[in-house]
Design a protein around this motif. Sequence first.
Motif, PDB file in Angstrom:
ATOM      1  N   SER A 131       0.835  -1.205   0.000  1.00 61.00           N
ATOM      2  CA  SER A 131       0.000   0.000   0.000  1.00 61.00           C
ATOM      3  C   SER A 131       0.872   1.259   0.000  1.00 61.00           C
ATOM      4  CB  SER A 131      -0.937   0.006   1.205  1.00 61.00           C
ATOM      5  OG  SER A 131      -0.198   0.017   2.411  1.00 61.00           O
ATOM      6  N   ASP A 132       2.030   1.219   0.672  1.00 63.12           N
ATOM      7  CA  ASP A 132       2.943   2.364   0.646  1.00 63.12           C
ATOM      8  C   ASP A 132       3.481   2.579  -0.767  1.00 63.12           C
ATOM      9  OD1 ASP A 132       2.658   2.771   3.385  1.00 63.12           O
ATOM     10  OD2 ASP A 132       4.383   1.518   3.887  1.00 63.12           O
ATOM     11  N   ILE A 133       3.835   1.486  -1.431  1.00 61.60           N
ATOM     12  CA  ILE A 133       4.335   1.589  -2.805  1.00 61.60           C
ATOM     13  C   ILE A 133       3.262   2.181  -3.709  1.00 61.60           C
ATOM     14  CG2 ILE A 133       5.077   0.275  -4.832  1.00 61.60           C
ATOM     15  CD1 ILE A 133       6.435  -1.660  -2.930  1.00 61.60           C
ATOM     16  N   ALA A 134       2.019   1.741  -3.542  1.00 65.22           N
ATOM     17  CA  ALA A 134       0.928   2.268  -4.370  1.00 65.22           C
ATOM     18  C   ALA A 134       0.718   3.757  -4.105  1.00 65.22           C
ATOM     19  CB  ALA A 134      -0.354   1.490  -4.092  1.00 65.22           C
ATOM     20  N   ALA A 135       0.816   4.164  -2.826  1.00 64.98           N
ATOM     21  CA  ALA A 135       0.613   5.576  -2.483  1.00 64.98           C
ATOM     22  C   ALA A 135       1.721   6.442  -3.080  1.00 64.98           C
ATOM     23  CB  ALA A 135       0.567   5.751  -0.970  1.00 64.98           C
ATOM     24  N   ILE A 136       2.962   5.994  -2.966  1.00 65.10           N
ATOM     25  CA  ILE A 136       4.090   6.751  -3.523  1.00 65.10           C
ATOM     26  C   ILE A 136       4.037   6.743  -5.041  1.00 65.10           C
ATOM     27  CG2 ILE A 136       6.599   6.624  -3.882  1.00 65.10           C
ATOM     28  CD1 ILE A 136       5.993   8.017  -1.367  1.00 65.10           C
ATOM     29  N   ASP A 137       3.745   5.589  -5.619  1.00 63.23           N
ATOM     30  CA  ASP A 137       3.717   5.448  -7.072  1.00 63.23           C
ATOM     31  C   ASP A 137       2.694   6.393  -7.695  1.00 63.23           C
ATOM     32  OD1 ASP A 137       4.927   4.224  -9.259  1.00 63.23           O
ATOM     33  OD2 ASP A 137       3.298   2.783  -9.471  1.00 63.23           O
ATOM     34  N   ALA A 138       1.581   6.608  -7.006  1.00 61.85           N
ATOM     35  CA  ALA A 138       0.547   7.505  -7.523  1.00 61.85           C
ATOM     36  C   ALA A 138       1.029   8.952  -7.560  1.00 61.85           C
ATOM     37  CB  ALA A 138      -0.703   7.404  -6.666  1.00 61.85           C
ATOM     38  N   LYS A 139       2.026   9.292  -6.758  1.00 58.12           N
ATOM     39  CA  LYS A 139       2.515  10.669  -6.680  1.00 58.12           C
ATOM     40  C   LYS A 139       3.784  10.905  -7.492  1.00 58.12           C
ATOM     41  CE  LYS A 139       0.668  11.012  -2.034  1.00 58.12           C
ATOM     42  NZ  LYS A 139       0.986  11.141  -0.613  1.00 58.12           N
ATOM     43  N   LEU A 140       4.280   9.885  -8.168  1.00 57.75           N
ATOM     44  CA  LEU A 140       5.541  10.022  -8.885  1.00 57.75           C
ATOM     45  C   LEU A 140       5.414  10.598 -10.289  1.00 57.75           C
ATOM     46  CD1 LEU A 140       7.540   6.837  -7.827  1.00 57.75           C
ATOM     47  CD2 LEU A 140       7.752   9.169  -6.984  1.00 57.75           C
ATOM     48  N   GLY A 141       4.218  10.754 -10.800  1.00 55.04           N
ATOM     49  CA  GLY A 141       4.026  11.368 -12.119  1.00 55.04           C
ATOM     50  C   GLY A 141       4.696  10.575 -13.223  1.00 55.04           C
ATOM     51  N   ASN A 142       5.660  11.209 -13.903  1.00 54.17           N
ATOM     52  CA  ASN A 142       6.354  10.566 -15.026  1.00 54.17           C
ATOM     53  C   ASN A 142       7.206   9.378 -14.589  1.00 54.17           C
ATOM     54  OD1 ASN A 142       5.290  12.413 -16.798  1.00 54.17           O
ATOM     55  ND2 ASN A 142       7.070  13.747 -16.760  1.00 54.17           N
ATOM     56  N   PHE A 143       7.505   9.280 -13.315  1.00 53.77           N
ATOM     57  CA  PHE A 143       8.354   8.204 -12.810  1.00 53.77           C
ATOM     58  C   PHE A 143       7.525   7.041 -12.267  1.00 53.77           C
ATOM     59  CE2 PHE A 143      10.751  12.186 -12.222  1.00 53.77           C
ATOM     60  CZ  PHE A 143      11.816  11.923 -13.053  1.00 53.77           C
ATOM     61  N   LYS A 144       6.254   7.003 -12.595  1.00 51.12           N
ATOM     62  CA  LYS A 144       5.366   5.960 -12.086  1.00 51.12           C
ATOM     63  C   LYS A 144       5.880   4.578 -12.496  1.00 51.12           C
ATOM     64  CE  LYS A 144       0.529   4.883 -11.700  1.00 51.12           C
ATOM     65  NZ  LYS A 144      -0.819   5.312 -11.905  1.00 51.12           N
ATOM     66  N   GLY A 145       5.864   3.645 -11.541  1.00 50.40           N
ATOM     67  CA  GLY A 145       6.303   2.285 -11.799  1.00 50.40           C
ATOM     68  C   GLY A 145       7.761   2.024 -11.461  1.00 50.40           C
ATOM     69  N   ARG A 146       8.521   3.085 -11.177  1.00 48.98           N
ATOM     70  CA  ARG A 146       9.950   2.916 -10.918  1.00 48.98           C
ATOM     71  C   ARG A 146      10.250   2.139  -9.638  1.00 48.98           C
ATOM     72  NH1 ARG A 146      12.938   6.636 -14.108  1.00 48.98           N
ATOM     73  NH2 ARG A 146      14.816   5.656 -13.343  1.00 48.98           N
ATOM     74  N   PRO A 147       9.507   2.333  -8.536  1.00 50.32           N
ATOM     75  CA  PRO A 147       9.852   1.590  -7.315  1.00 50.32           C
ATOM     76  C   PRO A 147       9.843   0.078  -7.512  1.00 50.32           C
ATOM     77  CG  PRO A 147       8.306   3.333  -6.783  1.00 50.32           C
ATOM     78  CD  PRO A 147       8.414   3.278  -8.280  1.00 50.32           C
ATOM     79  N   VAL A 148       8.884  -0.433  -8.260  1.00 52.34           N
ATOM     80  CA  VAL A 148       8.788  -1.876  -8.471  1.00 52.34           C
ATOM     81  C   VAL A 148       9.785  -2.315  -9.542  1.00 52.34           C
ATOM     82  CG1 VAL A 148       7.264  -3.739  -9.215  1.00 52.34           C
ATOM     83  CG2 VAL A 148       6.390  -1.935  -7.736  1.00 52.34           C
ATOM     84  N   ARG A 149       9.835  -1.575 -10.651  1.00 45.95           N
ATOM     85  CA  ARG A 149      10.695  -1.960 -11.768  1.00 45.95           C
ATOM     86  C   ARG A 149      12.172  -1.956 -11.375  1.00 45.95           C
ATOM     87  NH1 ARG A 149       9.248   1.692 -15.824  1.00 45.95           N
ATOM     88  NH2 ARG A 149      10.852   3.117 -15.124  1.00 45.95           N
ATOM     89  N   ASP A 150      12.585  -0.959 -10.587  1.00 46.44           N
ATOM     90  CA  ASP A 150      13.986  -0.844 -10.200  1.00 46.44           C
ATOM     91  C   ASP A 150      14.293  -1.516  -8.863  1.00 46.44           C
ATOM     92  OD1 ASP A 150      14.528   0.594 -12.506  1.00 46.44           O
ATOM     93  OD2 ASP A 150      14.154   2.527 -11.556  1.00 46.44           O
ATOM     94  N   GLN A 151      13.305  -2.158  -8.266  1.00 46.42           N
ATOM     95  CA  GLN A 151      13.467  -2.918  -7.023  1.00 46.42           C
ATOM     96  C   GLN A 151      14.070  -2.065  -5.907  1.00 46.42           C
ATOM     97  OE1 GLN A 151      15.869  -6.235  -8.259  1.00 46.42           O
ATOM     98  NE2 GLN A 151      14.209  -7.164  -9.415  1.00 46.42           N
ATOM     99  N   TRP A 152      13.440  -0.913  -5.657  1.00 46.74           N
ATOM    100  CA  TRP A 152      13.950   0.006  -4.641  1.00 46.74           C
ATOM    101  C   TRP A 152      13.957  -0.616  -3.245  1.00 46.74           C
ATOM    102  CZ3 TRP A 152      11.148   5.276  -5.815  1.00 46.74           C
ATOM    103  CH2 TRP A 152      11.664   5.810  -6.989  1.00 46.74           C
TER     104      TRP A 152
END
Length: 174
Positions: A131-152
């Motif tokens: 849920s934290d990833i979803a909340a952050i991902d929604a606020k990343l704009g053009n960088f959406k999907g990066r936390p999961v794709r780059d395995q942060w």
Amino acid sequence: MQEFFMDYGLWLLIALLVIIGIVFLLSGRNRPSEPVVPVEAKKAAAPVAAPPVAAPPVAPVEPVVSEPAAVAPVEPVAPAPQPIPVSPAVTTLSSGADDLLKLKGVGPKLNMLLIELGVTRYAQIAGWSDSDIAAIDAKLGNFKGRPVRDQWIDQAKYLAAGDLAGFEAKYGKI
């Protein structure tokens, strides 16, 4: 002469258009929008203030009574976005921020965006839930999907633990 224009006319036309374009581009640059006037000239040209003139007497005015205007209903204001909650492990760490640029896939713009969202520590990222990833991902704009794709989260676990050798073995040199 006519043969010359027939053979080279298209090239002459293209050259003429290029020259006109260059002149147009160069003529618009380095031209100040307002002429530069030295400070001394501005002071010398400043108008001299006229002496104050007494105002004519004013007759008293009767107050005007009007009916109260209809008040529009006030719409509720949306609350400001809250930063991601910090896990208890983070509160035991020092208050300094980590260098998020060490995470693969995080550049200067994304780093500033994360800091604006309240994310400053590797331990915060390592403790993110879905849920934290979803909340952050929604606020990343053009960088959406990066936390999961780059395995942060996995990267942050290595960096939060101080395991640089493990990080570099899996994700490459920092």
